[in-house]
Design an enzyme around this catalytic site. Structure first.
Site, PDB file in Angstrom:
ATOM      1  N   SER A  66       4.354  -5.014  10.514  1.00  0.00           N
ATOM      2  CA  SER A  66       4.031  -3.676  10.008  1.00  0.00           C
ATOM      3  C   SER A  66       2.651  -3.212  10.475  1.00  0.00           C
ATOM      4  CB  SER A  66       4.119  -3.650   8.484  1.00  0.00           C
ATOM      5  OG  SER A  66       3.262  -4.623   7.902  1.00  0.00           O
ATOM      6  N   TRP A  67       1.640  -4.068  10.372  1.00  0.00           N
ATOM      7  CA  TRP A  67       0.279  -3.665  10.737  1.00  0.00           C
ATOM      8  C   TRP A  67       0.140  -3.535  12.250  1.00  0.00           C
ATOM      9  CZ3 TRP A  67      -3.090  -0.608   9.695  1.00  0.00           C
ATOM     10  CH2 TRP A  67      -4.476  -0.770   9.843  1.00  0.00           C
ATOM     11  N   LYS A 123     -10.317 -11.404  -0.042  1.00  0.00           N
ATOM     12  CA  LYS A 123      -9.909 -10.411  -1.048  1.00  0.00           C
ATOM     13  C   LYS A 123      -8.427 -10.539  -1.370  1.00  0.00           C
ATOM     14  CE  LYS A 123      -7.774  -7.885   2.134  1.00  0.00           C
ATOM     15  NZ  LYS A 123      -6.324  -7.572   2.179  1.00  0.00           N
ATOM     16  N   ASP A 166     -11.508  -2.822   0.895  1.00  0.00           N
ATOM     17  CA  ASP A 166     -10.220  -3.483   1.094  1.00  0.00           C
ATOM     18  C   ASP A 166      -9.733  -4.141  -0.194  1.00  0.00           C
ATOM     19  OD1 ASP A 166      -8.027  -4.145   2.581  1.00  0.00           O
ATOM     20  OD2 ASP A 166      -9.002  -5.686   3.782  1.00  0.00           O
ATOM     21  N   SER A 175       0.772  -3.060  -1.325  1.00  0.00           N
ATOM     22  CA  SER A 175       0.161  -4.366  -1.078  1.00  0.00           C
ATOM     23  C   SER A 175       1.150  -5.495  -1.340  1.00  0.00           C
ATOM     24  CB  SER A 175      -1.072  -4.542  -1.969  1.00  0.00           C
ATOM     25  OG  SER A 175      -1.509  -5.886  -1.971  1.00  0.00           O
ATOM     26  N   ARG A 176       1.430  -6.296  -0.315  1.00  0.00           N
ATOM     27  CA  ARG A 176       2.311  -7.448  -0.502  1.00  0.00           C
ATOM     28  C   ARG A 176       1.696  -8.454  -1.462  1.00  0.00           C
ATOM     29  NH1 ARG A 176       2.956  -8.970   5.663  1.00  0.00           N
ATOM     30  NH2 ARG A 176       2.553  -6.844   6.357  1.00  0.00           N
ATOM     31  N   VAL A 226       5.191 -12.001   5.316  1.00  0.00           N
ATOM     32  CA  VAL A 226       4.113 -12.943   5.032  1.00  0.00           C
ATOM     33  C   VAL A 226       3.216 -12.403   3.925  1.00  0.00           C
ATOM     34  CG1 VAL A 226       2.058 -14.078   5.972  1.00  0.00           C
ATOM     35  CG2 VAL A 226       4.131 -13.883   7.368  1.00  0.00           C
ATOM     36  N   GLU A 250      -0.256 -13.234   2.869  1.00  0.00           N
ATOM     37  CA  GLU A 250      -1.394 -14.027   3.337  1.00  0.00           C
ATOM     38  C   GLU A 250      -2.209 -14.612   2.184  1.00  0.00           C
ATOM     39  OE1 GLU A 250      -2.251 -15.210   6.109  1.00  0.00           O
ATOM     40  OE2 GLU A 250      -1.395 -14.002   7.714  1.00  0.00           O
TER      41      GLU A 250
END
Length: 346
Positions: free
Chosen positions: A12-13, A192, A245, A255-256, A280, A282
């Protein structure tokens, strides 16, 4: 048409950054291992798995051969998951050229070695770590691909490299600042994610705004303390890569890490949560790495420690909250070693 830019990989990013680059009139080639994904990007201008609602520019093409992706590229943007970064860079190594601008936008650690992504890239490509540019900041892919106003930071010890990355990406809706604190920007972006997981758990438990505000505030103090001990400038954590962020990752449905934390707070086991997410998360790997780092450096990271116990030792979430609330009294300004603070302000 501008320069050719390669983007590794088509998550995605990576896809959102490819969209920014294409809008800036660059010729963009995305590398993916998935034949079906490459065909969809090339024929339908869609990446339905990661950004199903986005229509991609016709200036974006996708290939499965690394050599074709990076051939004649002036810049290579690496957006591989942290667990895959070393292998992706190893695949890229035979085609790497010293005059390529290398930018990475991955927020995490290599769990086994506890190394930052720029270190992994440097080791695999054989380039100086200080020349790798880190792109980070408050930026959801779903909003960037829709051209929503977004501001990020690019950091490198090589000022010219950071400026080149800034000029590559910056446009009317994607504003880019530069920063010399490569280590701090990279650490802020990774650490974060731990606090975002915790914020999601708090919301999943129904604890309300008071608890989340406290978690974000004390979480920022915690990651600043760890970051400074690892060589970062404390002011970086007050900027886009830090508090910026942190806020966007810990409070948004996009946000995952927040979504995963929320499901955990509602009682779902970690394996089920990761399976449900399909992408994923992270923050899970970063929590594992941060816990090891805190013990190695003897840095207090109580939130990371309790999250580690929830994720990997099956500790009950409510018991973890009780452990945090029952800690010995502290002064609020106990954030970083005085010696380190004096070094930054000398």
């Amino acid at each position: 048409m501008g320069d050719k830019v390669a983007v590794l990989v088509a998550g995605s990013w990576g896809t959102a950054l490819a969209s920014v680059l294409a809008n800036n009139a660059h010729e963009v080639t995305i590398w993916t291992r998935n034949d079906g994904q490459a065909e969809e990007i090339n024929t339908s201008h869609k990446n339905s798995r990661y950004l199903p609602d986005a229509e991609l520019s016709s200036h974006i093409s996708a290939v499965t051969e690394m050599s074709k992706a990076v051939e004649n590229a002036k810049a290579v943007i690496i957006v591989a998951p942290s667990a895959a970064m070393r292998q992706v860079c190893a695949d890229f190594k035979p085609y790497y050229k010293e005059d390529m601008l290398i930018v990475h936008a991955t927020k995490g650690f290599e769990t086994e070695s506890l190394k930052r992504m720029s270190t992994v890239i440097s080791e695999e490509l054989g380039c100086p770590e200080g020349q790798v540019v880190v792109l980070s900041g408050p930026s959801h892919a779903e909003e960037v691909v829709r051209k929503c106003p977004t501001t990020v930071v690019v950091a490198s010890q090589d000022e010219r490299g950071a400026e080149a990355a800034r000029d590559l990406f910056m446009n009317s809706y994607f504003r880019v600042y530069t920063n010399r604190d490569q280590v701090g920007v990279e650490l802020a972006g990774a650490l974060k994610n731990i606090i975002a997981l915790g914020a999601g758990m708090s919301d999943g438990l129904g604890f309300g705004d008071n608890a989340k505000a406290a978690l974000l505030t004390r979480g920022l103090a915690e990651i600043t303390r760890a970051g400074v001990d690892m060589g970062a400038n404390p002011l970086t954590f007050a900027g886009l890569a830090g508090i910026g962020d942190l806020v966007v990752t810990a409070t948004s449905k996009h946000s995952r890490n927040w979504r995963a934390g929320s499901l955990l707070g509602q009682g779902q086991p970690l394996d089920e949560v990761l399976s449900t997410m399909g992408m994923v998360v992270e923050g899970v790997r970063t929590t594992q790495a941060a816990y090891a780092i805190s013990r190695n450096l003897n840095v207090q990271m109580p939130i990371a420690e309790q999250l580690y116990k929830v994720l990997f030792e099956q500790k009950d979430v409510r018991c973890a909250v009780e452990a945090l609330m029952g800690r010995d009294p502290k002064t609020e300004m106990e954030v970083m070693p005085l010696k380190t603070w004096e070094q930054w302000h000398s």
